[in-house]
Write an enzyme that holds these catalytic residues in place. Structure first.
Site, PDB file in Angstrom:
ATOM      1  CD  GLU A  83      -2.974  -1.085   2.152  1.00  0.00           C
ATOM      2  OE1 GLU A  83      -3.835  -0.439   2.099  1.00  0.00           O
ATOM      3  OE2 GLU A  83      -2.956  -1.850   3.396  1.00  0.00           O
TER       4      GLU A  83
ATOM      5  N   GLY B  94       0.109   1.861   4.109  1.00  0.00           N
ATOM      6  CA  GLY B  94      -0.382   2.912   3.140  1.00  0.00           C
ATOM      7  C   GLY B  94       0.204   4.215   3.202  1.00  0.00           C
TER       8      GLY B  94
ATOM      9  NE  ARG C  92      10.006  11.430  14.658  1.00  0.00           N
ATOM     10  CZ  ARG C  92      11.296  11.679  14.321  1.00  0.00           C
ATOM     11  NH1 ARG C  92      11.996  12.252  15.197  1.00  0.00           N
ATOM     12  NH2 ARG C  92      11.574  11.694  13.066  1.00  0.00           N
TER      13      ARG C  92
HETATM   14  C1  LIG Z   1       5.637   1.029  16.203  1.00  0.00           C
HETATM   15  C2  LIG Z   1       4.499  -0.072  16.470  1.00  0.00           C
HETATM   16  C3  LIG Z   1       4.916  -1.300  15.604  1.00  0.00           C
HETATM   17  C4  LIG Z   1       4.369  -0.435  17.988  1.00  0.00           C
HETATM   18  O1  LIG Z   1       3.333  -1.403  18.225  1.00  0.00           O
HETATM   19  P1  LIG Z   1       3.655  -2.354  19.282  1.00  0.00           P
HETATM   20  O2  LIG Z   1       4.665  -3.119  19.209  1.00  0.00           O
HETATM   21  O3  LIG Z   1       2.066  -3.256  19.319  1.00  0.00           O
HETATM   22  O4  LIG Z   1       3.661  -1.591  20.696  1.00  0.00           O
HETATM   23  P2  LIG Z   1       2.339  -0.799  21.362  1.00  0.00           P
HETATM   24  O5  LIG Z   1       1.574   0.016  20.710  1.00  0.00           O
HETATM   25  O6  LIG Z   1       1.716  -2.179  22.042  1.00  0.00           O
HETATM   26  O7  LIG Z   1       3.232  -0.380  22.533  1.00  0.00           O
HETATM   27  C5  LIG Z   1       4.131  -0.905  23.652  1.00  0.00           C
HETATM   28  C6  LIG Z   1       4.661  -0.019  24.454  1.00  0.00           C
HETATM   29  O8  LIG Z   1       5.351   0.944  23.777  1.00  0.00           O
HETATM   30  C7  LIG Z   1       4.802   2.122  23.996  1.00  0.00           C
HETATM   31  N1  LIG Z   1       5.046   2.933  22.636  1.00  0.00           N
HETATM   32  C8  LIG Z   1       4.744   2.496  21.339  1.00  0.00           C
HETATM   33  N2  LIG Z   1       4.986   3.376  20.492  1.00  0.00           N
HETATM   34  C9  LIG Z   1       5.751   4.253  21.411  1.00  0.00           C
HETATM   35  C10 LIG Z   1       6.428   5.720  20.760  1.00  0.00           C
HETATM   36  N3  LIG Z   1       6.095   5.920  19.527  1.00  0.00           N
HETATM   37  N4  LIG Z   1       6.840   6.327  22.003  1.00  0.00           N
HETATM   38  C11 LIG Z   1       7.021   6.027  23.053  1.00  0.00           C
HETATM   39  N5  LIG Z   1       6.196   4.770  23.702  1.00  0.00           N
HETATM   40  C12 LIG Z   1       5.667   4.062  22.724  1.00  0.00           C
HETATM   41  C13 LIG Z   1       3.329   1.968  24.479  1.00  0.00           C
HETATM   42  O9  LIG Z   1       2.855   3.148  25.019  1.00  0.00           O
HETATM   43  C14 LIG Z   1       3.485   0.717  25.306  1.00  0.00           C
HETATM   44  O10 LIG Z   1       3.990   1.134  26.360  1.00  0.00           O
HETATM   45  P3  LIG Z   1       3.285   0.509  27.869  1.00  0.00           P
HETATM   46  O11 LIG Z   1       4.425  -0.917  27.476  1.00  0.00           O
HETATM   47  O12 LIG Z   1       3.910   1.183  28.610  1.00  0.00           O
HETATM   48  O13 LIG Z   1       2.102  -0.022  27.701  1.00  0.00           O
HETATM   49  C15 LIG Z   1       3.209   0.351  15.929  1.00  0.00           C
HETATM   50  O14 LIG Z   1       2.696   1.436  16.863  1.00  0.00           O
HETATM   51  C16 LIG Z   1       3.000   0.809  14.696  1.00  0.00           C
HETATM   52  O15 LIG Z   1       3.511   1.783  14.103  1.00  0.00           O
HETATM   53  N6  LIG Z   1       2.688  -0.186  13.597  1.00  0.00           N
HETATM   54  C17 LIG Z   1       2.590   0.276  12.020  1.00  0.00           C
HETATM   55  C18 LIG Z   1       1.178  -0.214  11.787  1.00  0.00           C
HETATM   56  C19 LIG Z   1       0.825   0.222  10.374  1.00  0.00           C
HETATM   57  O16 LIG Z   1       1.109   1.311   9.949  1.00  0.00           O
HETATM   58  N7  LIG Z   1       0.298  -0.767   9.297  1.00  0.00           N
HETATM   59  C20 LIG Z   1       0.097  -0.564   8.159  1.00  0.00           C
HETATM   60  C21 LIG Z   1      -1.497  -0.145   7.918  1.00  0.00           C
HETATM   61  S1  LIG Z   1      -1.659   0.378   6.391  1.00  0.00           S
END
Ligand SMILES: CC(C)(COP(=O)(O)OP(=O)(O)OC[C@H]1O[C@@H](n2cnc3c(N)ncnc32)[C@H](O)[C@@H]1OP(=O)(O)O)[C@@H](O)C(=O)NCCC(=O)NCCS
Length: 342
Positions: A219, A236, A316
């Protein structure tokens, strides 16, 4: 062993110059029997050449091909002998830089037919050999001849639809490889390598000499030269940095089972099982805080030093703004359902 061969049906402008060529069955590394037949029937003297073939030559070629058991190519030559459009028999003994438009088209076909991988064919200097054309519902038209063709169509009660003005046509007008889904066909250029199991959604884009190895949900943008490993998804609007305009000279690639989040981007090659947070663009010089399992800072390094490393999660920090990298222990469980329905 020669490099490639193809019988192509093409378009020429009013000056008799080639605009584009369609090779229905390009051949990679044609064997010596096939090459001998071509040499005899087409008076081919060796080297790399696109021969404008007459109906008589094509009939002879068809007979000779049939005699050596090349039945598919023989049938194609026979049909080409009755073509209303000019026919090019293109023979590339070697993969040297192309010297004509039909040669470039053959090379682009080899990649889109999955006979050669991106970077597996020499594409130096192709821009100068690909004319910028109007791609219309009546085929490719030289831009100088377009106004006359538009008027002619209107006078005859038709509308000539110009779908794009570009050096490259869309891939699907030339080949639709097995097992792909492409929501908006204009987004994939001829010369793209679209792996079996790949879905390209409307926001996705694949340039020439670039593509996917296998199952992927695309995407975002796959720039020229970028290859995406099996099982990786591009979210996306995300971007993989190209090398064509100011993108530096590191060839970007994406390993297997990676996820580049929506609106994110990469300017370094990623190893296997890496994730980039939505919205984060990592360039080669981005200073990255490397964190341990307890989120403690280990060191600050440049993203280029993490090139090709597996199992990384880039994000970030939403509180400090610093770009951080953690080992991606959970490895992404890619959306099985999504892939199953590719
Ligand atoms: C970066 C990413 C992979 C992290 O997801 P994750 O591994 O599931 O992590 P979570 O959201 O469960 O967060 C885990 C912990 O890190 C923290 N955290 C996550 N992102 C953070 C950030 N940018 N800055 C600070 N803390 C962050 C959360 O608050 C959480 O803290 P906790 O342990 O105190 O609860 C996700 O946010 C992401 O961007 N995925 C991409 C999805 C996407 O775009 N798909 C395509 C669709 S078209």
């Amino acid at each position: 062993m020669s490099f490639a061969f193809g019988i192509g049906i093409g378009t020429q402008n009013n000056q008799g110059e080639w605009l584009e060529v369609f090779y229905q069955q390009p051949v990679m590394t044609p064997g010596s029997a096939l090459m001998e037949v071509i040499s005899n029937a087409m008076d081919f003297q060796g080297g790399n050449q696109a021969i404008s073939a007459t109906a008589e030559q094509l009939s002879q070629l068809a007979n000779a091909l049939r005699q050596v058991g090349e039945t598919d190519q023989a049938a194609l030559a026979e049909k080409a002998a009755n073509s209303k459009r000019p026919v090019a028999v293109t023979v590339l003994e070697t993969d040297d830089a192309a010297s004509s438009t039909p040669e470039v088209y053959l090379k682009l076909h080899l990649i889109s037919h999955r006979l050669a991988k991106p970077h597996g064919v020499k594409l130096d200097g192709i821009f100068g050999l690909l004319p910028n054309l109007a791609w219309t519902n009546e085929g490719a038209i030289d831009l100088n001849e377009l106004p006359a063709r538009q008027l002619q169509a209107r006078l005859e009660g038709r509308t000539l639809e110009v779908k794009s003005v570009d050096k490259f046509p869309q891939m699907t007008d030339y080949v639709v490889p097995n097992g792909v889904r492409i929501a908006d066909t204009a987004r994939v250029r001829l010369g793209a390598y679209v792996g079996e199991g790949t879905t390209v959604m409307h926001e996705g884009f694949i340039n020439f000499n670039a593509g996917t190895e296998g199952t992927s949900m695309i995407e975002g943008r796959i720039s020229a030269g970028v290859m995406v490993g099996k099982g990786s998804d591009l979210g996306g609007g995300c971007s993989t940095m190209g090398t064509l305009s100011g993108g530096g000279n590191i060839i970007i690639a994406v390993g297997e089972n990676c996820l580049i989040g929506a609106n994110a981007g990469i300017g370094i090659p990623l190893g296997d099982r890496c994730k980039v947070e939505a919205g984060l663009y990592i360039t080669a010089g981005t200073k990255v805080a490397l964190l341990d399992d307890d989120n403690k800072l280990v060191e600050v390094i440049k993203a280029r030093d993490l090139a090709n490393q597996p199992d990384l999660l880039f994000r970030r920090n939403s509180q400090t703004g610093a770009v951080e990298c953690k080992t991606n222990k959970t490895a992404i469980e890619l959306n099985e359902e999504l892939h199953a329905n590719n």
